[in-house]
Design an enzyme around this catalytic site. Structure first.
Site, PDB file in Angstrom:
ATOM      1  N   CYS A  83      35.566  26.750  47.096  1.00 27.58           N
ATOM      2  CA  CYS A  83      35.448  28.186  47.300  1.00 27.58           C
ATOM      3  C   CYS A  83      36.678  28.730  48.012  1.00 27.58           C
ATOM      4  O   CYS A  83      36.885  29.933  48.072  1.00 27.58           O
ATOM      5  CB  CYS A  83      34.189  28.526  48.094  1.00 27.58           C
ATOM      6  SG  CYS A  83      32.712  28.486  47.090  1.00 27.58           S
ATOM      7  N   ASP A  90      23.906  31.667  45.041  1.00 30.17           N
ATOM      8  CA  ASP A  90      23.895  33.131  45.106  1.00 30.17           C
ATOM      9  C   ASP A  90      22.541  33.722  44.696  1.00 30.17           C
ATOM     10  O   ASP A  90      22.161  34.787  45.176  1.00 30.17           O
ATOM     11  CB  ASP A  90      25.016  33.722  44.244  1.00 30.17           C
ATOM     12  CG  ASP A  90      26.371  33.653  44.944  1.00 30.17           C
ATOM     13  OD1 ASP A  90      26.397  33.731  46.189  1.00 30.17           O
ATOM     14  OD2 ASP A  90      27.387  33.533  44.252  1.00 30.17           O
ATOM     15  N   ASP A 113      27.943  42.078  46.976  1.00 27.79           N
ATOM     16  CA  ASP A 113      26.824  41.185  47.280  1.00 27.79           C
ATOM     17  C   ASP A 113      26.996  39.896  46.478  1.00 27.79           C
ATOM     18  O   ASP A 113      27.982  39.715  45.780  1.00 27.79           O
ATOM     19  CB  ASP A 113      25.490  41.876  46.975  1.00 27.79           C
ATOM     20  CG  ASP A 113      24.394  41.396  47.921  1.00 27.79           C
ATOM     21  OD1 ASP A 113      24.324  40.182  48.184  1.00 27.79           O
ATOM     22  OD2 ASP A 113      23.619  42.229  48.405  1.00 27.79           O
ATOM     23  N   HIS A 172      30.341  26.982  27.756  1.00 25.45           N
ATOM     24  CA  HIS A 172      31.616  27.120  27.067  1.00 25.45           C
ATOM     25  C   HIS A 172      32.653  26.266  27.780  1.00 25.45           C
ATOM     26  O   HIS A 172      32.688  26.236  29.008  1.00 25.45           O
ATOM     27  CB  HIS A 172      32.045  28.590  27.070  1.00 25.45           C
ATOM     28  CG  HIS A 172      33.208  28.867  26.184  1.00 25.45           C
ATOM     29  ND1 HIS A 172      33.129  28.806  24.810  1.00 25.45           N
ATOM     30  CD2 HIS A 172      34.489  29.184  26.469  1.00 25.45           C
ATOM     31  CE1 HIS A 172      34.314  29.095  24.283  1.00 25.45           C
ATOM     32  NE2 HIS A 172      35.166  29.324  25.279  1.00 25.45           N
ATOM     33  N   ASP A 176      29.797  31.153  39.330  1.00 20.01           N
ATOM     34  CA  ASP A 176      30.734  30.546  40.274  1.00 20.01           C
ATOM     35  C   ASP A 176      31.289  29.279  39.634  1.00 20.01           C
ATOM     36  O   ASP A 176      30.536  28.499  39.063  1.00 20.01           O
ATOM     37  CB  ASP A 176      30.015  30.152  41.572  1.00 20.01           C
ATOM     38  CG  ASP A 176      30.329  31.095  42.716  1.00 20.01           C
ATOM     39  OD1 ASP A 176      31.514  31.254  43.022  1.00 20.01           O
ATOM     40  OD2 ASP A 176      29.379  31.665  43.279  1.00 20.01           O
TER      41      ASP A 176
HETATM   42 CO    CO Z   1      27.469  34.250  47.731  1.00 22.12          CO
HETATM   43 CO    CO Z   2      29.485  33.521  44.557  1.00 21.76          CO
HETATM   44 CO    CO Z   3      22.592  38.957  48.601  1.00 26.05          CO
END
Ligand code: CO
Ligand code: CO
Ligand code: CO
Length: 345
Positions: A16, A89, A48, A137, A66
């Site tokens: 990340c 998420d 968000d 993909h 992600d």
């Molecule tokens: Co997040």
């Molecule tokens: Co994310």
């Molecule tokens: Co949230």
């Protein structure tokens, strides 16, 4: 299993930490024509964790994606981490992930066995989460990447955003910090096997158990702590909620070896980026510089930052500790009266 090609040698940045800085992306979208739709209750403009679209009175779709370059050399572990992170998420919104698509970039130098192991890691975590991978993909790319596009569901009234924290709320965090420092140190062979085993365990721990506890209590806001570090994500919560957050660094679980490495100057690039992003809004008080750095450390597949109603916080923390032993009470939410958004005390 040791692959022929060291996966992390093919990666230019870690996990990340590879995330493009907050704010950069929002500027890129400026001026585009977009449809508005009252059913889109969380969109790209909200910074968000995922977008949320209401389909009926009791169902909203949660969508997110992600992916990132290899953060570890073991392909199975890499696949597990990437999938755990991508699913997070949806949990951070209080939702349940259900469907996912693989997103994969393959280098020519990778053999079939390595590719299969990455995918096996992804499927392993999807299975644990109760998620079905329905396709995906892949394309060729000298720098490999893997992740998921995830679809989940949440009751529209039980949706948790990062922008609804209220004064009086108690802030809980479900995983320790220091993943970015440890993965950076590991690339240079500076992290101990014990610390890396802990980092790997943390990065492959689904936020599902934490989410399942959280949704049974009065929680006002939630986000997962990933590339922007604790302070970057906390800043977004404070700003989005128009509140002030006081964090207690002494109560925050910092992985001891990561703190030592930070004191020795092992600082991931993302840490500087995160500091640059949030620093102006943070009053560090007398917090040691290395501890501040740790609070800016970009996490891959980090824990949930939860703003819980004061009357429920104690019971939620107790239950969380049963499911996620590293859960901690790290601060409080207060009214905002101008000045810094976050104080360290
Ligand atoms: Co997040
Ligand atoms: Co994310
Ligand atoms: Co949230």
């Amino acid at each position: 299993m040791e692959p022929d090609v060291k996966l992390t040698k093919l990666a230019s940045c870690a996990g990340c930490g590879a995330k493009v800085g907050a704010g950069t992306l929002v500027k890129m979208l400026d001026g585009f024509r977009t449809h508005t739709d009252p059913r889109l209750i969380v969109g790209y403009d909200k910074s968000d964790d995922a977008s949320v679209y209401v389909v009926s009175d009791d169902t909203a779709i949660v969508q997110t994606t992600d992916f990132f370059p290899p953060i570890v050399d073991d392909p199975f572990l890499y696949g597990q981490i990437a999938a755990t992170n991508a699913l997070s998420d949806v949990y951070a919104m209080g939702g349940e992930p259900k469907l996912a698509l693989n997103i994969m970039c393959l280098a020519d130098s990778m053999d079939d066995k390595t590719v299969r192991e990455i995918l096996r890691g992804g499927y392993d975590k999807a299975y644990e989460a109760g998620v079905i991978i329905t396709g995906g993909h892949s394309i060729l790319d000298p720098e490999p990447k893997y992740g998921l596009a995830v679809t989940g569901f949440v009751h529209p009234k039980k949706l948790l955003t990062n922008s609804a924290a209220r004064p009086g709320d108690v802030l809980l965090l479900t995983k320790p910090l220091g993943i970015g420092v440890l993965t950076t140190a590991a690339k240079a062979g500076l992290a101990s096997p014990e610390a890396m085993a802990l980092a790997h365990r943390l990065m492959t721990t689904l936020n599902k158990a934490a989410r399942d506890c959280m949704v049974r209590y009065a929680v006002h806001a939630c986000t997962d702590v990933t590339g922007f570090g604790l302070l970057g994500h906390a800043f977004e919560m404070a700003q989005g909620s128009d509140t002030h957050l006081t964090l207690f660094p002494g109560e925050i679980d910092l992985i001891p070896e990561a703190l030592e490495l930070t004191r020795d100057g092992i600082l991931p690039a993302g840490m500087y980026r995160n500091r640059h992003y949030a620093e102006a809004a943070v009053d560090p008080g007398s917090t040691e510089l290395a501890v501040q750095d740790m609070l800016y450390d970009p996490q891959t597949s980090g824990g949930l930052l939860i703003a819980a109603a004061p009357e429920d916080a104690e019971a939620l923390l107790r239950e969380l500790r049963g499911a996620v032993p590293s859960a901690q009470r790290i601060g409080v939410v207060e009214a905002y009266n101008g000045g810094p958004r976050i104080s360290l005390r």
